[in-house]
Design a protein around this motif. Sequence first.
Motif, PDB file in Angstrom:
ATOM      1  N   VAL A  37       0.789  -0.491  -0.226  1.00 31.08           N
ATOM      2  CA  VAL A  37      -0.263  -0.066  -0.184  1.00 31.08           C
ATOM      3  C   VAL A  37       1.170   1.652  -0.490  1.00 31.08           C
ATOM      4  O   VAL A  37       0.789   2.169  -0.713  1.00 31.08           O
ATOM      5  N   SER A  38       2.323   1.065   0.331  1.00 32.14           N
ATOM      6  CA  SER A  38       2.377   2.868   1.055  1.00 32.14           C
ATOM      7  C   SER A  38       3.363   2.634  -0.209  1.00 32.14           C
ATOM      8  O   SER A  38       3.212   3.936  -0.737  1.00 32.14           O
ATOM      9  N   SER A  39       3.675   2.183  -1.195  1.00 30.25           N
ATOM     10  CA  SER A  39       4.389   1.537  -1.761  1.00 30.25           C
ATOM     11  C   SER A  39       3.752   2.312  -3.907  1.00 30.25           C
ATOM     12  O   SER A  39       3.484   2.863  -4.530  1.00 30.25           O
ATOM     13  N   VAL A  40       2.295   1.517  -3.271  1.00 32.37           N
ATOM     14  CA  VAL A  40       1.134   2.659  -4.398  1.00 32.37           C
ATOM     15  C   VAL A  40       0.513   4.074  -4.162  1.00 32.37           C
ATOM     16  O   VAL A  40       1.076   4.202  -5.138  1.00 32.37           O
ATOM     17  N   PHE A  41       1.376   4.448  -2.853  1.00 36.68           N
ATOM     18  CA  PHE A  41       0.561   5.729  -3.012  1.00 36.68           C
ATOM     19  C   PHE A  41       2.442   6.243  -3.090  1.00 36.68           C
ATOM     20  O   PHE A  41       1.502   7.650  -3.642  1.00 36.68           O
TER      21      PHE A  41
END
Length: 209
Positions: A37-41
């Motif tokens: 999720v952090s990578s997507v953001f």
Amino acid sequence: MNNLSRILPRRLKAVTPDQRGITGLETAIVLIAFVVVSSVFAFAALSTGLFSSDKAKETIQAGLAETRGSMELKGSVVLTSSVSGTAGTVSDIAFQVSNAAGGEAIDLTPGQTLIKYTDELQSKMFVTTAGFTASGLGSADSDSLLERGEVYELKLIDLESSFGSGTDTLTSKLGVSTTFNLEVIPPRGAVLFIERTTPVFLDDIMSLD
């Protein structure tokens, strides 16, 4: 009895599953999900930043091109009249232009560059060689490109002999005591705006500063 009390806990421990492995697996799954999720953001934020930077760069480049492609008036506006006096009418309007910023060449070919004429009675477009000419002066070459250090003369022609509702003509003559505007519209760059007023008496050739 004592032996039973020692054996029973060991038997119960043997049949009870060890929860430590499951807890570790769940923690790993949560951490992996958090990283994804952090990578997507992070990717979304980076993409937005790059897009904004590209748009800002395009805006700056467009502004620079607009500035480098600007013209300026050189000298006076010259009127030619075949009929002079208080009832005189203007036949030609000529003026000189140069490259304001000394930058990119400007194509002055009629049709590429347009001239809009406006007075209190009419607003007309001059778009072909039937309506105006572009001629290099001095050391300027004849390619109709206004380049650094060059001066070109633009001339609206036959204003009192050719009338009509279309382009390249006036619908009424330009006479005395009349304010008129010229807008030189290049294919790129800023529009050159010129405003002059004819005097109460027209000579054969007049210079309007």
